[in-house]
Design an enzyme around this catalytic site. Structure first.
Site, short mmCIF file in Angstrom:
data_model
loop_
_atom_site.label_atom_id
_atom_site.label_comp_id
_atom_site.label_asym_id
_atom_site.label_seq_id
_atom_site.Cartn_x
_atom_site.Cartn_y
_atom_site.Cartn_z
N VAL A 238 31.70 41.86 16.07
CA VAL A 238 30.82 42.27 17.19
C VAL A 238 31.41 41.67 18.46
O VAL A 238 30.79 40.85 19.13
CB VAL A 238 29.37 41.82 16.94
CG1 VAL A 238 28.43 42.53 17.90
CG2 VAL A 238 28.95 42.11 15.51
N HIS A 239 32.64 42.08 18.77
CA HIS A 239 33.42 41.46 19.83
C HIS A 239 32.62 41.21 21.11
O HIS A 239 32.49 40.08 21.58
CB HIS A 239 34.63 42.35 20.18
CG HIS A 239 35.54 42.67 19.05
ND1 HIS A 239 36.33 41.72 18.45
CD2 HIS A 239 35.80 43.84 18.42
CE1 HIS A 239 37.05 42.28 17.49
NE2 HIS A 239 36.75 43.57 17.45
N ASP A 240 32.10 42.30 21.69
CA ASP A 240 31.57 42.22 23.05
C ASP A 240 30.27 41.43 23.16
O ASP A 240 30.01 40.80 24.19
CB ASP A 240 31.37 43.63 23.60
CG ASP A 240 32.69 44.38 23.73
OD1 ASP A 240 33.74 43.72 23.84
OD2 ASP A 240 32.68 45.62 23.72
#
Length: 317
Positions: A238-240
């Protein structure tokens, strides 16, 4: 408690959408607006996606402004292979109703900086085109920026499909160089931390159990997670949303100060974030780099956000 004023600059993108969901749930953040960037998909598609997410959440009050159509000096390069033709393939989202801002993303950001009594945190989760343009066009407003908390880069590896660089930095490397040399404090949530801040494939049902917002996140994870599952990962990065989680609870992450530069010349490393991890060059640190996270606490934060939306909906019934 004073809320942190935040401007989100994003290119939705499944993980950008999760970042918006988390940000708009938090009592600690005052989201002044959302600006779109060209990255995961074309600017028209990412702008529509930002509006559709806000429409789904019932947040027509959030101003949304469209960003630049292309990187500063290079051609458009998108990530449809990961995010689909729309940029948010998978679940069906509502058509947006609230109008776009008439001014551009850069003009909108400048307006919000001028109006804000407190320094503003800018949170870019896509290519840095808009933020670099803001710095170039409105240098007198740099002092109104508290810091930039961005998703991008890596001090050890990349995954852009074009060599060793991370996607967001690679797409507009020249913009990234402007941002990283601006003197503005930077917190970098790169792949070193975001690749390990995941929703486990076995955790998606926990999200669905919380209600409609949690179901949307699980559906996003279904689509975005296909490639990661295929190559044997245990979950969907869930990078962002790591940027927003850091603002809500910085103790979830471990950071290290170091000097980071953008490679603008390499055939295979163009856009790489080259870090002096051990201070060998004795250059002044310009970035606080995320190097680890407490994944379980991150998941709890995301689940709590989903539950907040359900409670709000119950109140309004």
């Amino acid at each position: 408690m004073k809320k942190i004023p935040v401007l989100m600059d994003c290119d939705p993108g499944h993980d950008d959408a999760m970042a918006i969901i988390l940000a708009l749930s938090s009592e600690k953040l005052n989201v002044l607006g959302i600006t779109s960037a060209c990255g995961n998909q074309t600017i028209e598609k990412t702008t529509k996606n930002a509006r559709s997410i806000c429409e789904f959440l019932g947040r027509r009050d959030i101003p949304i402004a469209q960003g630049r159509k292309a990187p500063l000096l290079t051609s458009v390069y998108t990530a449809g292979i990961a995010h689909g033709d729309s940029g948010l393939d998978g679940p069906e989202l509502p058509e947006p109703v609230a109008p776009l801002q008439e001014m551009s993303a850069v003009e909108f950001m400048a307006q919000q900086l001028e109006k804000s009594e407190a320094p503003v945190v800018i949170v870019p989760t896509g290519p840095l085109t808009n933020v670099a343009t803001l710095i170039l066009c409105y240098p007198h407003l740099i002092e109104k920026i508290d810091k930039i908390v961005l998703m991008g880069g890596s001090i050890v590896s990349g995954c852009s499909g074009r060599g060793a660089s991370e996607f967001n930095i690679m797409v507009d490397s020249y913009a990234a160089d402007i941002v990283y040399t601006s003197g503005i404090p930077i917190v970098m949530m790169g792949l070193d931390v975001t690749n390990y801040t995941t929703i486990g494939f076995d955790e998606k049902e926990k999200f669905r159990e919380t209600g409609r917002v949690g179901t949307l996140i699980a559906d996003f994870a279904d689509f975005f997670g296909r490639g990661f599952e295929m190559i044997g990962w245990c979950g969907v990065p869930v990078h962002d949303a790591c940027t927003i989680a850091y603002l809500i609870d910085p103790t979830i992450f471990e950071l290290k100060e170091m000097h980071v530069e953008i490679d603008l010349t390499g055939e295979f490393t163009m856009g790489s974030t080259v870090a002096d991890c051990y201070g060998v060059d004795e250059k002044e640190p310009n970035v606080a780099v995320g190097i680890s996270s407490d994944r379980e606490r991150f998941i709890e934060l995301m689940l709590d956000a989903c539950k907040k939306y359900e409670k709000e909906e119950e109140k309004n019934v």
